[in-house]
Write a protein that holds these residues in place. Structure first.
Motif, PDB file in Angstrom:
ATOM      1  N   GLY A 149      28.564  15.048 -24.609  1.00  0.00           N
ATOM      2  CA  GLY A 149      28.587  15.152 -23.151  1.00  0.00           C
ATOM      3  C   GLY A 149      27.577  14.271 -22.444  1.00  0.00           C
ATOM      4  N   ASP A 150      27.090  13.225 -23.108  1.00  0.00           N
ATOM      5  CA  ASP A 150      26.067  12.369 -22.497  1.00  0.00           C
ATOM      6  C   ASP A 150      26.626  11.400 -21.463  1.00  0.00           C
ATOM      7  OD1 ASP A 150      27.210  10.257 -23.938  1.00  0.00           O
ATOM      8  OD2 ASP A 150      25.614  10.195 -25.423  1.00  0.00           O
ATOM      9  N   GLN A 151      27.928  11.352 -21.308  1.00  0.00           N
ATOM     10  CA  GLN A 151      28.595  10.472 -20.343  1.00  0.00           C
ATOM     11  C   GLN A 151      28.152   9.022 -20.514  1.00  0.00           C
ATOM     12  OE1 GLN A 151      28.142  12.244 -16.464  1.00  0.00           O
ATOM     13  NE2 GLN A 151      29.562  13.879 -16.958  1.00  0.00           N
ATOM     14  N   VAL A 152      28.171   8.567 -21.746  1.00  0.00           N
ATOM     15  CA  VAL A 152      27.902   7.191 -22.139  1.00  0.00           C
ATOM     16  C   VAL A 152      26.479   6.756 -21.761  1.00  0.00           C
ATOM     17  CG1 VAL A 152      28.902   4.874 -22.271  1.00  0.00           C
ATOM     18  CG2 VAL A 152      30.362   6.784 -21.697  1.00  0.00           C
ATOM     19  N   ALA A 153      25.528   7.650 -21.891  1.00  0.00           N
ATOM     20  CA  ALA A 153      24.120   7.305 -21.694  1.00  0.00           C
ATOM     21  C   ALA A 153      23.326   7.931 -22.827  1.00  0.00           C
ATOM     22  CB  ALA A 153      23.612   7.820 -20.359  1.00  0.00           C
ATOM     23  N   ASP A 154      22.641   7.100 -23.587  1.00  0.00           N
ATOM     24  CA  ASP A 154      21.816   7.624 -24.672  1.00  0.00           C
ATOM     25  C   ASP A 154      20.348   7.679 -24.285  1.00  0.00           C
ATOM     26  OD1 ASP A 154      23.900   8.034 -26.582  1.00  0.00           O
ATOM     27  OD2 ASP A 154      24.035   5.864 -26.774  1.00  0.00           O
ATOM     28  N   VAL A 155      19.924   6.749 -23.426  1.00  0.00           N
ATOM     29  CA  VAL A 155      18.539   6.710 -22.960  1.00  0.00           C
ATOM     30  C   VAL A 155      18.567   6.358 -21.477  1.00  0.00           C
ATOM     31  CG1 VAL A 155      16.266   5.628 -23.237  1.00  0.00           C
ATOM     32  CG2 VAL A 155      17.751   5.913 -25.235  1.00  0.00           C
ATOM     33  N   ILE A 156      17.757   7.065 -20.699  1.00  0.00           N
ATOM     34  CA  ILE A 156      17.622   6.777 -19.272  1.00  0.00           C
ATOM     35  C   ILE A 156      16.144   6.581 -18.970  1.00  0.00           C
ATOM     36  CG2 ILE A 156      17.892   7.661 -16.917  1.00  0.00           C
ATOM     37  CD1 ILE A 156      20.350   9.185 -17.876  1.00  0.00           C
ATOM     38  N   GLY A 157      15.847   5.493 -18.269  1.00  0.00           N
ATOM     39  CA  GLY A 157      14.472   5.209 -17.867  1.00  0.00           C
ATOM     40  C   GLY A 157      14.398   4.958 -16.373  1.00  0.00           C
ATOM     41  N   ALA A 179      27.751   4.493 -15.588  1.00  0.00           N
ATOM     42  CA  ALA A 179      26.326   4.242 -15.320  1.00  0.00           C
ATOM     43  C   ALA A 179      25.925   4.628 -13.904  1.00  0.00           C
ATOM     44  CB  ALA A 179      25.976   2.776 -15.598  1.00  0.00           C
ATOM     45  N   GLY A 180      26.697   4.193 -12.934  1.00  0.00           N
ATOM     46  CA  GLY A 180      26.386   4.523 -11.554  1.00  0.00           C
ATOM     47  C   GLY A 180      26.877   5.889 -11.130  1.00  0.00           C
ATOM     48  N   PRO A 181      28.179   6.150 -11.287  1.00  0.00           N
ATOM     49  CA  PRO A 181      28.700   7.433 -10.803  1.00  0.00           C
ATOM     50  C   PRO A 181      28.043   8.652 -11.445  1.00  0.00           C
ATOM     51  CG  PRO A 181      30.499   5.911 -11.216  1.00  0.00           C
ATOM     52  CD  PRO A 181      29.248   5.255 -11.737  1.00  0.00           C
ATOM     53  N   ALA A 182      27.810   8.609 -12.739  1.00  0.00           N
ATOM     54  CA  ALA A 182      27.258   9.785 -13.414  1.00  0.00           C
ATOM     55  C   ALA A 182      25.742   9.800 -13.460  1.00  0.00           C
ATOM     56  CB  ALA A 182      27.809   9.872 -14.838  1.00  0.00           C
ATOM     57  N   HIS A 183      25.126   8.611 -13.450  1.00  0.00           N
ATOM     58  CA  HIS A 183      23.676   8.555 -13.699  1.00  0.00           C
ATOM     59  C   HIS A 183      22.858   7.857 -12.611  1.00  0.00           C
ATOM     60  CE1 HIS A 183      24.598  10.066 -17.670  1.00  0.00           C
ATOM     61  NE2 HIS A 183      25.448   9.077 -17.849  1.00  0.00           N
ATOM     62  N   GLY A 184      23.489   7.277 -11.595  1.00  0.00           N
ATOM     63  CA  GLY A 184      22.764   6.608 -10.518  1.00  0.00           C
ATOM     64  C   GLY A 184      21.987   5.386 -10.984  1.00  0.00           C
ATOM     65  N   ALA A 185      22.559   4.604 -11.895  1.00  0.00           N
ATOM     66  CA  ALA A 185      21.854   3.470 -12.497  1.00  0.00           C
ATOM     67  C   ALA A 185      21.748   2.280 -11.569  1.00  0.00           C
ATOM     68  CB  ALA A 185      22.577   3.041 -13.773  1.00  0.00           C
ATOM     69  N   ASN A 186      20.613   1.598 -11.650  1.00  0.00           N
ATOM     70  CA  ASN A 186      20.449   0.279 -11.067  1.00  0.00           C
ATOM     71  C   ASN A 186      20.821  -0.789 -12.093  1.00  0.00           C
ATOM     72  OD1 ASN A 186      18.015   2.068  -9.869  1.00  0.00           O
ATOM     73  ND2 ASN A 186      18.868   0.715  -8.313  1.00  0.00           N
ATOM     74  N   HIS A 187      20.633  -0.455 -13.374  1.00  0.00           N
ATOM     75  CA  HIS A 187      20.889  -1.393 -14.467  1.00  0.00           C
ATOM     76  C   HIS A 187      21.551  -0.631 -15.613  1.00  0.00           C
ATOM     77  CE1 HIS A 187      17.990  -3.890 -12.319  1.00  0.00           C
ATOM     78  NE2 HIS A 187      17.149  -2.877 -12.372  1.00  0.00           N
ATOM     79  N   ALA A 188      22.591  -1.224 -16.176  1.00  0.00           N
ATOM     80  CA  ALA A 188      23.265  -0.644 -17.339  1.00  0.00           C
ATOM     81  C   ALA A 188      23.156  -1.635 -18.488  1.00  0.00           C
ATOM     82  CB  ALA A 188      24.723  -0.367 -17.030  1.00  0.00           C
TER      83      ALA A 188
END
Length: 194
Positions: A85-93, A126-135
């Motif tokens: 269920g990580d929604q394609v994110a293993d590490v978030i910084g 990356a953006g929709p689920a995690h609010g990423a600036n960089h993927a």
């Protein structure tokens, strides 16, 4: 007028001397702090070097933790979030100036390849689920030409085996290696769904 200035200086010399000594002490303290910071940074970089052979010997989870540690080394407070269920994110910084980075880790057997489908998935979450600036997709293997080209066109950065070596063994910061700038427009390339 010159005599009056000389008399005022003669009377105020203790204050002028105290201010000069204070300014010198502050300058010496700042120089020592900067030197200490450079020394601590050098020590931290010297301690955290991971070879490709070490990456190859890791399992998926160890690989994710190693990537997290390298991000922390580079000034990105990061956490491992990988798993079901990580929604394609293993590490978030989250970096104070550069924003949020979302990393998809792909640990492969030596010679393994990462294809375009991984890039599509990262771009989509990356953006929709995690609010990423960089993927970023990071692998100890290789990335297909199609996947690299698609990622370059659509703002999904990639780190293949050679870039991983430069980052983990060579000590080049990830944001320098990938040319990551600061936040653009507050949220960067990726937008969080409302």
């Amino acid at each position: 007028m010159a005599a009056a200035a000389a008399n005022a200086l003669k009377d105020a010399w203790p204050v002028v001397l105290a201010l000069a000594l204070l300014a010198a002490a502050i300058a010496a303290w700042r120089t020592a702090q900067a030197a200490g910071g450079r020394r601590r940074d050098a020590e931290r970089l010297a301690v955290l070097r991971i070879t490709l052979a070490e990456f190859d010997g890791m399992d998926d989870r160890q690989f994710e933790y190693a990537l997290r540690d390298l991000l922390v080394r580079d000034g990105w407070p990061a956490r491992r979030v990988g798993g079901g269920g990580d929604q394609v994110a293993d590490v978030i910084g989250d970096h104070p100036q550069r924003g949020r980075i979302v990393v998809q880790a792909k640990h492969t057997r030596v010679g393994g390849k990462v294809g375009s489908s991984v890039m599509y998935a990262v771009k989509g979450t990356a953006g929709p689920a995690h609010g990423a600036n960089h993927a970023v997709v990071i692998t100890n293997g290789t990335i297909t030409r199609d996947a690299m080209a698609w990622g370059d066109r659509h703002g999904v950065h990639w780190v293949d085996r050679e870039k991983l070596r430069r980052w983990a063994e060579g000590g080049t910061a990830l944001h320098e290696l990938l040319g990551l700038s600061g936040r653009s427009g507050g949220r960067g390339l990726f937008k969080r769904a409302a």
